[in-house]
Design a protein around this motif. Sequence first.
Motif, PDB file in Angstrom:
ATOM      1  N   ALA A  33      48.428  44.331  45.590  1.00  0.00           N
ATOM      2  CA  ALA A  33      48.949  43.446  44.550  1.00  0.00           C
ATOM      3  C   ALA A  33      47.954  42.343  44.190  1.00  0.00           C
ATOM      4  O   ALA A  33      47.998  41.809  43.095  1.00  0.00           O
ATOM      5  CB  ALA A  33      50.259  42.821  45.009  1.00  0.00           C
ATOM      6  N   ILE A  34      47.057  42.017  45.106  1.00  0.00           N
ATOM      7  CA  ILE A  34      46.087  40.945  44.869  1.00  0.00           C
ATOM      8  C   ILE A  34      44.986  41.464  43.953  1.00  0.00           C
ATOM      9  O   ILE A  34      44.404  42.517  44.205  1.00  0.00           O
ATOM     10  CB  ILE A  34      45.501  40.444  46.207  1.00  0.00           C
ATOM     11  N   PRO A  35      44.680  40.741  42.856  1.00  0.00           N
ATOM     12  CA  PRO A  35      43.652  41.197  41.916  1.00  0.00           C
ATOM     13  C   PRO A  35      42.287  41.321  42.577  1.00  0.00           C
ATOM     14  O   PRO A  35      41.895  40.458  43.357  1.00  0.00           O
ATOM     15  CB  PRO A  35      43.635  40.119  40.831  1.00  0.00           C
ATOM     16  N   ARG A  36      41.593  42.401  42.259  1.00  0.00           N
ATOM     17  CA  ARG A  36      40.286  42.686  42.867  1.00  0.00           C
ATOM     18  C   ARG A  36      39.450  43.515  41.920  1.00  0.00           C
ATOM     19  O   ARG A  36      39.942  44.076  40.951  1.00  0.00           O
ATOM     20  CB  ARG A  36      40.475  43.437  44.177  1.00  0.00           C
ATOM     21  N   HIS A  37      38.169  43.628  42.229  1.00  0.00           N
ATOM     22  CA  HIS A  37      37.227  44.436  41.451  1.00  0.00           C
ATOM     23  C   HIS A  37      36.395  45.264  42.419  1.00  0.00           C
ATOM     24  O   HIS A  37      35.996  44.766  43.469  1.00  0.00           O
ATOM     25  CB  HIS A  37      36.299  43.530  40.627  1.00  0.00           C
ATOM     26  N   HIS A  38      36.173  46.505  42.057  1.00  0.00           N
ATOM     27  CA  HIS A  38      35.345  47.396  42.871  1.00  0.00           C
ATOM     28  C   HIS A  38      34.012  47.566  42.164  1.00  0.00           C
ATOM     29  O   HIS A  38      33.961  48.056  41.037  1.00  0.00           O
ATOM     30  CB  HIS A  38      36.028  48.758  43.032  1.00  0.00           C
ATOM     31  N   ARG A  39      32.938  47.141  42.798  1.00  0.00           N
ATOM     32  CA  ARG A  39      31.598  47.289  42.242  1.00  0.00           C
ATOM     33  C   ARG A  39      30.615  47.562  43.374  1.00  0.00           C
ATOM     34  O   ARG A  39      30.667  46.910  44.406  1.00  0.00           O
ATOM     35  CB  ARG A  39      31.137  46.013  41.520  1.00  0.00           C
ATOM     36  N   GLY A  40      29.748  48.479  43.138  1.00  0.00           N
ATOM     37  CA  GLY A  40      28.702  48.760  44.117  1.00  0.00           C
ATOM     38  C   GLY A  40      29.228  49.183  45.471  1.00  0.00           C
ATOM     39  O   GLY A  40      28.628  48.880  46.487  1.00  0.00           O
ATOM     40  N   GLY A  41      30.362  49.883  45.497  1.00  0.00           N
ATOM     41  CA  GLY A  41      30.929  50.339  46.763  1.00  0.00           C
ATOM     42  C   GLY A  41      31.577  49.220  47.564  1.00  0.00           C
ATOM     43  O   GLY A  41      31.902  49.397  48.732  1.00  0.00           O
ATOM     44  N   ARG A  42      31.761  48.063  46.950  1.00  0.00           N
ATOM     45  CA  ARG A  42      32.377  46.925  47.633  1.00  0.00           C
ATOM     46  C   ARG A  42      33.536  46.380  46.813  1.00  0.00           C
ATOM     47  O   ARG A  42      33.677  46.677  45.646  1.00  0.00           O
ATOM     48  CB  ARG A  42      31.351  45.816  47.846  1.00  0.00           C
ATOM     49  N   VAL A  43      34.326  45.558  47.459  1.00  0.00           N
ATOM     50  CA  VAL A  43      35.460  44.930  46.784  1.00  0.00           C
ATOM     51  C   VAL A  43      35.146  43.446  46.623  1.00  0.00           C
ATOM     52  O   VAL A  43      34.699  42.785  47.559  1.00  0.00           O
ATOM     53  CB  VAL A  43      36.755  45.099  47.612  1.00  0.00           C
ATOM     54  N   TRP A  44      35.382  42.935  45.400  1.00  0.00           N
ATOM     55  CA  TRP A  44      35.122  41.532  45.087  1.00  0.00           C
ATOM     56  C   TRP A  44      36.393  40.900  44.542  1.00  0.00           C
ATOM     57  O   TRP A  44      37.163  41.533  43.837  1.00  0.00           O
ATOM     58  CB  TRP A  44      34.002  41.422  44.043  1.00  0.00           C
ATOM     59  N   PHE A  45      36.584  39.643  44.863  1.00  0.00           N
ATOM     60  CA  PHE A  45      37.746  38.889  44.405  1.00  0.00           C
ATOM     61  C   PHE A  45      37.255  37.695  43.598  1.00  0.00           C
ATOM     62  O   PHE A  45      36.278  37.060  43.968  1.00  0.00           O
ATOM     63  CB  PHE A  45      38.571  38.398  45.600  1.00  0.00           C
ATOM     64  N   VAL A  46      37.954  37.396  42.505  1.00  0.00           N
ATOM     65  CA  VAL A  46      37.618  36.241  41.671  1.00  0.00           C
ATOM     66  C   VAL A  46      38.663  35.164  41.939  1.00  0.00           C
ATOM     67  O   VAL A  46      39.868  35.398  41.765  1.00  0.00           O
ATOM     68  CB  VAL A  46      37.594  36.622  40.174  1.00  0.00           C
ATOM     69  N   LYS A  47      38.204  33.993  42.394  1.00  0.00           N
ATOM     70  CA  LYS A  47      39.113  32.907  42.756  1.00  0.00           C
ATOM     71  C   LYS A  47      40.076  32.565  41.623  1.00  0.00           C
ATOM     72  O   LYS A  47      41.267  32.389  41.841  1.00  0.00           O
ATOM     73  CB  LYS A  47      38.324  31.665  43.150  1.00  0.00           C
ATOM     74  N   GLU A  48      39.577  32.497  40.407  1.00  0.00           N
ATOM     75  CA  GLU A  48      40.419  32.129  39.276  1.00  0.00           C
ATOM     76  C   GLU A  48      41.531  33.162  39.030  1.00  0.00           C
ATOM     77  O   GLU A  48      42.650  32.798  38.662  1.00  0.00           O
ATOM     78  CB  GLU A  48      39.556  31.946  38.016  1.00  0.00           C
ATOM     79  N   GLU A  49      41.237  34.431  39.254  1.00  0.00           N
ATOM     80  CA  GLU A  49      42.263  35.472  39.123  1.00  0.00           C
ATOM     81  C   GLU A  49      43.291  35.370  40.241  1.00  0.00           C
ATOM     82  O   GLU A  49      44.480  35.573  40.027  1.00  0.00           O
ATOM     83  CB  GLU A  49      41.630  36.862  39.112  1.00  0.00           C
ATOM     84  N   ILE A  50      42.832  35.056  41.450  1.00  0.00           N
ATOM     85  CA  ILE A  50      43.750  34.876  42.576  1.00  0.00           C
ATOM     86  C   ILE A  50      44.661  33.684  42.306  1.00  0.00           C
ATOM     87  O   ILE A  50      45.872  33.751  42.542  1.00  0.00           O
ATOM     88  CB  ILE A  50      42.982  34.709  43.905  1.00  0.00           C
ATOM     89  N   ASP A  51      44.096  32.606  41.769  1.00  0.00           N
ATOM     90  CA  ASP A  51      44.913  31.433  41.445  1.00  0.00           C
ATOM     91  C   ASP A  51      45.967  31.775  40.404  1.00  0.00           C
ATOM     92  O   ASP A  51      47.122  31.363  40.528  1.00  0.00           O
ATOM     93  CB  ASP A  51      44.031  30.280  40.954  1.00  0.00           C
ATOM     94  N   GLN A  52      45.603  32.547  39.384  1.00  0.00           N
ATOM     95  CA  GLN A  52      46.576  32.990  38.375  1.00  0.00           C
ATOM     96  C   GLN A  52      47.666  33.831  39.022  1.00  0.00           C
ATOM     97  O   GLN A  52      48.850  33.684  38.723  1.00  0.00           O
ATOM     98  CB  GLN A  52      45.897  33.824  37.282  1.00  0.00           C
TER      99      GLN A  52
END
Length: 79
Positions: A33-52
Amino acid sequence: HVKERVFMTVWNTKKAADYLGYTNPKSLYNNKAIPRHHRGGRVWFVKEEIDQWLLGEPGETVVADSPSTHPTYRIKVRR
C-alpha cells in the motif's frame, strides 16, 4: 518563462522504514500500500509521496509542471 524546479527526497527501503517507524525494513517492502518506485532492480520511496499517503491520499502522484493540485513525480535513477 522560467520553469519551477521541484525537489524530492528519494529514499531506499531502510531510510523509508526508519521514517515510518518500521523496525524491519522487509516489513515495509512487503506492505504494497505504501507508494514506491522500482528502478534499476531496486525499490525507491519518495518522502513527499509517503507524506501524501499518510494524509489519506493513496495512489495520487504529482507532475512538476502540472497545474493540477496533485502532480506526478518522475524519478530517474542512474545505474
